[in-house]
Each structure stands twice: as structure tokens, then as C-alpha cells.
Design a protein around this motif. Structure first.
Motif, mmCIF file in Angstrom:
data_model
loop_
_atom_site.group_PDB
_atom_site.id
_atom_site.type_symbol
_atom_site.label_atom_id
_atom_site.label_comp_id
_atom_site.label_asym_id
_atom_site.label_seq_id
_atom_site.Cartn_x
_atom_site.Cartn_y
_atom_site.Cartn_z
ATOM 1 N N LEU A 116 -14.834 -7.456 1.510
ATOM 2 C CA LEU A 116 -13.782 -8.147 0.779
ATOM 3 C C LEU A 116 -13.953 -9.646 0.964
ATOM 4 C CD1 LEU A 116 -10.903 -5.954 2.095
ATOM 5 C CD2 LEU A 116 -11.389 -6.231 -0.311
ATOM 6 N N ASN A 117 -13.463 -10.408 0.005
ATOM 7 C CA ASN A 117 -13.545 -11.850 0.193
ATOM 8 C C ASN A 117 -12.668 -12.283 1.359
ATOM 9 O OD1 ASN A 117 -15.365 -12.326 -1.768
ATOM 10 N ND2 ASN A 117 -13.823 -12.519 -3.372
ATOM 11 N N ARG A 129 0.445 1.686 4.666
ATOM 12 C CA ARG A 129 -0.092 1.742 3.310
ATOM 13 C C ARG A 129 0.998 1.746 2.241
ATOM 14 N NH1 ARG A 129 -4.667 5.904 2.259
ATOM 15 N NH2 ARG A 129 -3.493 7.369 3.537
ATOM 16 N N ASN A 130 2.132 1.129 2.528
ATOM 17 C CA ASN A 130 3.151 0.948 1.499
ATOM 18 C C ASN A 130 3.115 -0.492 0.999
ATOM 19 O OD1 ASN A 130 4.260 3.578 1.677
ATOM 20 N ND2 ASN A 130 5.296 2.955 3.576
ATOM 21 N N ILE A 131 3.455 -0.667 -0.290
ATOM 22 C CA ILE A 131 3.494 -2.030 -0.832
ATOM 23 C C ILE A 131 4.827 -2.666 -0.457
ATOM 24 C CG2 ILE A 131 3.617 -3.382 -2.964
ATOM 25 C CD1 ILE A 131 1.603 -1.503 -4.180
ATOM 26 N N SER A 176 -7.898 -2.505 -5.077
ATOM 27 C CA SER A 176 -8.147 -3.451 -3.991
ATOM 28 C C SER A 176 -7.448 -3.013 -2.715
ATOM 29 C CB SER A 176 -7.658 -4.846 -4.379
ATOM 30 O OG SER A 176 -8.253 -5.245 -5.567
ATOM 31 N N SER A 177 -6.230 -2.464 -2.853
ATOM 32 C CA SER A 177 -5.493 -2.048 -1.652
ATOM 33 C C SER A 177 -6.202 -0.883 -0.968
ATOM 34 C CB SER A 177 -4.062 -1.639 -2.019
ATOM 35 O OG SER A 177 -3.430 -2.652 -2.754
ATOM 36 N N VAL A 178 -6.641 0.072 -1.787
ATOM 37 C CA VAL A 178 -7.351 1.226 -1.224
ATOM 38 C C VAL A 178 -8.592 0.746 -0.475
ATOM 39 C CG1 VAL A 178 -8.731 3.245 -1.832
ATOM 40 C CG2 VAL A 178 -6.483 2.915 -2.880
ATOM 41 N N LYS A 179 -9.286 -0.214 -1.115
ATOM 42 C CA LYS A 179 -10.508 -0.741 -0.520
ATOM 43 C C LYS A 179 -10.204 -1.440 0.814
ATOM 44 C CE LYS A 179 -14.642 -3.191 -1.872
ATOM 45 N NZ LYS A 179 -14.963 -4.526 -2.344
ATOM 46 N N PHE A 215 -7.757 -0.836 2.923
ATOM 47 C CA PHE A 215 -7.436 0.110 3.994
ATOM 48 C C PHE A 215 -8.659 0.916 4.435
ATOM 49 C CE2 PHE A 215 -3.035 -0.542 2.501
ATOM 50 C CZ PHE A 215 -2.519 -0.986 3.712
ATOM 51 N N SER A 216 -9.599 1.128 3.499
ATOM 52 C CA SER A 216 -10.782 1.888 3.879
ATOM 53 C C SER A 216 -11.711 1.049 4.752
ATOM 54 C CB SER A 216 -11.519 2.372 2.638
ATOM 55 O OG SER A 216 -12.112 1.267 1.997
ATOM 56 N N GLU A 217 -11.599 -0.275 4.663
ATOM 57 C CA GLU A 217 -12.525 -1.116 5.428
ATOM 58 C C GLU A 217 -11.912 -1.690 6.692
ATOM 59 O OE1 GLU A 217 -14.765 -3.913 3.272
ATOM 60 O OE2 GLU A 217 -15.170 -2.539 1.627
ATOM 61 N N LEU A 218 -10.611 -1.541 6.846
ATOM 62 C CA LEU A 218 -9.962 -2.107 8.035
ATOM 63 C C LEU A 218 -10.399 -1.393 9.306
ATOM 64 C CD1 LEU A 218 -6.302 -2.809 6.944
ATOM 65 C CD2 LEU A 218 -7.978 -4.457 7.749
#
Lengths: 212, 203, 187
Positions: free
Chosen positions: C65-66, C106-108, C179-182, C184-187
Motif C-alpha cells: 500500500l502507499n 474491520r468496521n468502518i 482498499s480496506s480488504v487489502k 487488513f490482509s496486509e496488516l
């Protein structure tokens, strides 16, 4: 090269966000040169040509001279004196308009020397193009949309085609309109604007085209 | 040449938008709200007065053969100044006018006035001419924007006018509405002219 | 021939003076412009990470991610509020820049559109505040949604489309979800 992407850009520039009918660029020639089909076609050709090469040159100017990136030629030349690439983006407007003005002048000279026939049909439209905001508009749009070199040229060409399409359609309608009985006050420009409004309405139908 | 006459001509008789059909792109593109129209108008007044002044001051030094590129450079400089100042101090307006601030460069009114008036007259009259034309332009934009914002959004300067019962005629803030509004205004002005001419010949 | 050199000289002089003048104006206005951009970003960050205005926000970078931000209630980076993620999506006529606030479950938390130039009257409604309400209704719909559930109503989700602006609505919704899914998958 991603052909599909270029196709999307073209269809977008010609139909969905048509330069004249949706972006409001190039209106002066749109109203001024749309009385006859022949001259509309001539003007359109000249605009397509100038917009394509203007896209090419302005993109290079922006990328190699104005933008603060590692590709900046000024940075490459004076690497010893500068610690970071200079941000010259504030010179964008003046650089672009001078490039376009020079380009138009140059094209005029070349056409005059090489092809007198073409010059007779396009020549009178060329000086008008410098102040056609469609040309400068496409240069700014290319930069704002982060298009790469090829995409910029394709966008320039397609935008020109979109402009020509709108202009030629309008000229065809206005030639027919000569026969119609229009109220005296609405003759000329007023009825042309209302027709442009209806055409714009029709072109809005293209916004349903979406690419997933 | 009278000062008042030079000032007034830009409003009605030689109104750049309704009469001369000049500088139409920004007129149609940025007249969807009155706020935008005012922002655009003020920017054009500034650029027009500044470029008229400078062109008139330099009129005896500019070689005639390359006058157009020089005028364009002068205009582009002032446009960039407006662009930078607006980005720094009025970011919201800058955001909504977008590219059309930079496109003032190719607004035919400004180059037209430089060529037709400022290059031939002294600085004082050039300023008056620029002010008159600029205000005439702004005024026309506000008229178009008023019609479009009232009908298309039910507001004026973002203030609700018609109450909640009013269903906005969306088409007026969209592209077609801009063309149609301008067409009817010019038609209306022609109609008034014809009537005035008819009355004049009768008496 | 001599004339051409004279003209080139004059033109060069004029553009040189113009460039210098613009350089000066640019020097003066650049800090203001940077400040305005920072203010706009801060306003967005405080909005999507409520409570962070008295705490602190830290810029983070991940490989894929940037960048994203993390917000805390306290200045000593305790009491984690959530993540703020800048999202860019190609709308109908512009690139829409959105800031989305996410909690660790994972809630907005909230959504804020920073920049858009969509069709006036249609796409611009993504920032419309209805009479009597305080927040833009389109963005308010995202509040509290579980990231994998984010979808437009026509795709089985709960986000109502903006009438006449399907492309704008879909662009924002899809990009926010993706973007949000991405993230959380990379955290």
C-alpha cells in the motif's frame, strides 16, 4: 500496450464526455464555424491534427521539464547543483500555451510549403486554433488524468474526433435549418444553442456505457 | 471618447457574452452555481484589467509582428497568478472551478480586448475598458447562473429559495441546461431589439 | 534574418521576465497552498478518526500500500482508535479521493470524500447534505458497516445508489471495499 484501456479512453473522449457537449470546450468555433458542412469538416480535421501533436508535445514538456521527478531533464543536467528535482509546475499554463501557439504557427508554415491544396482548405482555420480552448484543455486533461505518453496522444486524437463529430452534426443540422421557419428573434446563434442543448441531452445517453 | 461610454459599452451594447458571443466556454461550464459564476467573473476581471494595463503601457515597445505571442505570455502570467492565489486562499472555489481558471488564457475576450483596444489606447482608457468588459462578463455569468441554480437546484448562492416542496429541474445544472438557457437569453435580447427597432420606425 | 534574432530576443526576454515573476509569486503562495492541503487532510482525518484531534495521528507505510494513518486518543500513542486509509477511485468525470476510517474489528468508523469533480447535480450528490441532516447521506450509509458487507443495494448490499450516478456510487463503494480488504490482509 493495453489496447482495451486505449479503447475506453477513446470512447470516453468521443461520446461519453464529448469535448463540446459535455465538457464545454471549444465552443467559439462550434458556434462560429458550424454554418456549413465543408468548413466544419475542414476545421474538424485541423483540430484533430493539432490536438494530437499538442498532446504529444505538452506531455513531453510536462514530464521532462516541469514535473519534479527523476526523469526531469533540468535535474539531470544540473545534478551537481541541485539536491532535488525542481518543481516548475507553476509554469504549466504559460509553457503549454506558448508550445501550442508555436506548434500551430509551425504546422501552418509546413502545410503552406508542402501542400498548397491542403493549406487552402485548412489554412484559414489554423490561426483560430491557438485560442481554441479545446487544445489547451486536452493538454491539461492529459496531465490531470495521469495519462502516460501513448494514452495522452490517443486521448488528444479521440477528443479531436469528438469535437469534429459534434461540429459536423451541428453543421448538418444548421444547413437543414436554413429551410425551417424559425422565429426571427431565435435565428442564428440562439437556435444553435438550443439545438446544442438537445444534442447534449442525446449525448448524455452515452453515459450509460460503462466499462467494468 | 467619454469615460462613462467606454465603461458602459461592455455591459449592454458590446456585452461580450450575449452580444459578441465571446468566451463562452467558461460561461457555460462554470455557471451551474452563482458562487462559481462570481469566482470566475472576478478572476476574469482581474486578468482583463491587468493584461489591458500592461499591454497598453507596452504598446509602443512591442514589435507588431510578434505581438500575439507577447500578449499571450502576459495573459498566461496573470492567469497563473490568479490560479496560485486562488489555490492558496480560496481552496473550495479553486476546486470547483478546476481547469477553467487556467483556461482563462484562451478566453477570447481577453486576447480580443488586448488586440482591439488596449494596444491602441492609453492606459487609463484600457483600464476602464477592461473593467467594463469584465463586469459585463461577470454580470452575464451571474444572470445565467441565477437561472440555472434557481431552476436546477432550487437555491440561490446556496440558500434554499423555493422551500422543500420544490422539485429541482435537474437538467438546468447539467450540460444541456446551460446551452438552452443561453440560447433563450440571446433570443430574448434579440426580441427586445426587434421590438425597440419596430417602435422606433413607427414613431 | 537579423529581424528574426531580434524577435527571438524580445520574446525570450518577455517569457524570461514572466517566468521570474511567476517564480516569485509561486514562492509566496506555495506555503499557503501546502497549508490549505494539510488543513483539508487534517479535517478529513479528524472526521474519520474521531477523538484524534486531542490525541495523535501517525503516518504508516506498508509495502503493498502507499500509506495509511493510525489514530490514537492520547498523544503518547495509547488508546488506539483505528486506521485511516486514503482511497482513490476513477469516477465518472474525475478521480475521487476518499478517506476511510476503520477500527481494528474491520468496521468502518466513517467516510469522508476529500476531492471529486463529478457531474454537477448527479455525481456531486455524494457530498450532498439533505435538509435537516448534518452529514452527507451517501457517506453516512457507510458508518458502522463491516468491511466485507460493503456493497451497493443492487449487488445485495445496503448502500443506496445516488440516483443517476451509478458510476460514481459504484466507484466509491468498490474502491473503499477493495482498499480496506487489502489493508487488513496486509496488516
Amino acid at each position: 500496450m493495453d489496447i482495451q484501456n486505449l479503447l475506453i479512453i477513446s470512447v470516453g473522449a468521443i461520446f461519453i464526455s464529448n469535448f463540446v457537449l459535455s465538457r464545454f470546450l471549444g465552443l467559439c468555433p462550434y458556434i462560429g464555424v458550424s454554418k456549413q458542412l465543408d468548413s466544419a469538416l475542414g476545421m474538424g480535421m485541423a483540430v484533430v491534427f493539432v490536438m494530437s501533436i499538442a498532446s504529444l508535445f505538452t506531455w513531453m514538456i510536462y514530464y521532462y521539464f516541469l514535473e519534479p521527478s527523476s526523469a526531469n531533464l533540468i535535474f539531470k543536467l544540473f545534478r551537481n547543483q541541485l539536491d532535488s528535482p525542481p518543481d516548475l509546475r507553476y509554469l504549466q499554463t504559460i509553457a503549454f500555451i506558448l508550445v501550442i501557439a508555436t506548434l500551430v504557427q509551425f504546422v501552418e508554415m509546413v502545410i503552406q510549403k508542402t501542400s498548397p491544396g491542403l493549406y487552402r482548405s485548412l489554412g484559414i482555420y489554423l490561426p483560430l486554433i491557438t485560442t481554441n480552448c479545446a487544445v489547451l484543455g486536452v493538454a491539461f486533461l492529459n496531465i490531470d488524468s495521469d495519462y502516460n505518453f501513448i494514452e495522452s496522444i490517443v486521448n488528444g486524437f479521440a477528443s479531436g474526433v469528438g469535437f469534429t463529430l459534434a461540429l459536423v452534426l451541428m453543421a448538418g443540422l444548421r444547413e437543414k435549418l436554413e429551410m425551417a421557419n424559425v422565429p426571427k428573434a431565435m435565428k442564428g446563434a440562439p437556435i444553435a444553442f438550443i439545438m446544442a442543448g438537445l444534442m447534449s441531452l442525446a449525448f448524455m445517453g452515452f453515459s450509460g456505457l460503462s466499462f467494468g | 471618447m467619454s469615460v462613462g461610454k467606454e465603461f458602459i459599452k461592455g455591459m449592454v451594447r458590446e456585452n461580450p457574452v450575449f452580444r459578441l458571443l465571446l468566451g463562452l466556454c467558461p460561461v457555460l461550464a462554470t455557471s451551474s452555481s452563482v458562487m462559481n459564476a462570481i469566482g470566475m467573473g472576478v478572476s476574469v476581471i482581474f486578468v482583463l484589467v491587468a493584461s489591458n494595463t500592461l499591454v497598453s503601457l507596452l504598446r509602443n515597445f512591442i514589435p507588431p509582428k510578434i505581438r500575439i505571442p507577447i500578449y499571450i505570455s502576459i495573459i498566461a502570467t496573470f492567469v497563473t497568478v490568479v490560479d496560485l492565489i486562488m489555490a492558496g486562499f480560496f481552496p473550495d472555489l479553486h476546486k470547483s472551478l478546476g481547469m477553467f481558471i487556467k483556461l482563462i488564457v484562451v478566453n477570447c475576450i481577453i486576447l480580443g480586448r488586448a488586440e482591439a483596444f488596449a494596444s491602441k489606447n492609453n492606459t487609463f482608457y484600457a483600464i476602464i475598458d477592461g473593467l467594463g468588459m469584465g463586469i459585463g462578463f461577470t454580470f452575464s455569468m451571474i444572470i445565467i447562473a441565477t437561472i440555472r441554480e434557481l431552476l436546477g437546484n432550487g437555491t440561490w448562492l446556496n440558500m434554499p429559495v423555493f422551500g422543500t416542496q420544490f422539485e429541482p429541474v435537474l437538467i438546468f445544472v447539467l450540460a444541456p441546461g446551460a446551452f438552452i438557457t443561453l440560447g433563450f437569453i440571446i433570443g430574448g435580447m434579440n426580441w427586445l431589439d426587434h421590438r425597440r427597432a419596430a417602435i422606433a420606425t413607427k414613431s | 534574418m537579423k529581424e528574426i534574432f531580434k524577435f527571438a530576443l524580445v520574446l525570450g526576454l518577455v517569457t524570461g521576465i514572466a517566468a521570474c515573476a511567476l517564480g516569485v509569486v509561486n514562492q509566496i503562495t506555495q506555503p499557503r497552498i501546502a497549508l490549505q492541503q494539510q488543513l483539508a487532510l487534517n479535517a478529513g482525518l479528524y472526521r474519520v478518526l474521531p477523538g484524534s484531534e486531542n490525541g495523535c495521528i501517525i503516518e504508516q507505510h506498508l509495502d503493498g500500500l502507499n500509506m495509511y494513518y493510525t489514530g490514537y486518543l492520547n498523544r503518547d500513542t495509547t488508546d488506539f482508535i483505528g486506521y485511516a486509509l486514503p482511497v482513490e477511485s476513477k469516477g465518472y468525470s474525475s478521480t475521487i479521493r476518499t478517506l476511510v476510517g476503520l477500527d481494528s474489528l474491520r468496521n468502518i468508523i466513517s467516510l469522508k470524500i476529500l476531492f471529486q469533480q463529478e457531474t454537477p447535480g448527479l455525481g456531486t450528490k455524494c457530498e450532498e447534505v439533505r435538509p435537516g441532516e448534518t452529514e452527507p447521506w451517501f457517506q453516512y450509509q457507510f458508518k458502522g458497516l463491516f468491511v466485507p458487507d460493503v456493497a451497493l443495494d443492487k449487488n445485495g448490499g445496503s448502500i443506496h445508489c445516488i440516483t443517476g450516478a451509478t458510476i460514481t456510487s459504484a466507484a466509491i463503494t468498490d474502491a473503499v471495499k477493495e482498499s480496506s480488504v487489502k489493508l487488513f490482509s496486509e496488516l
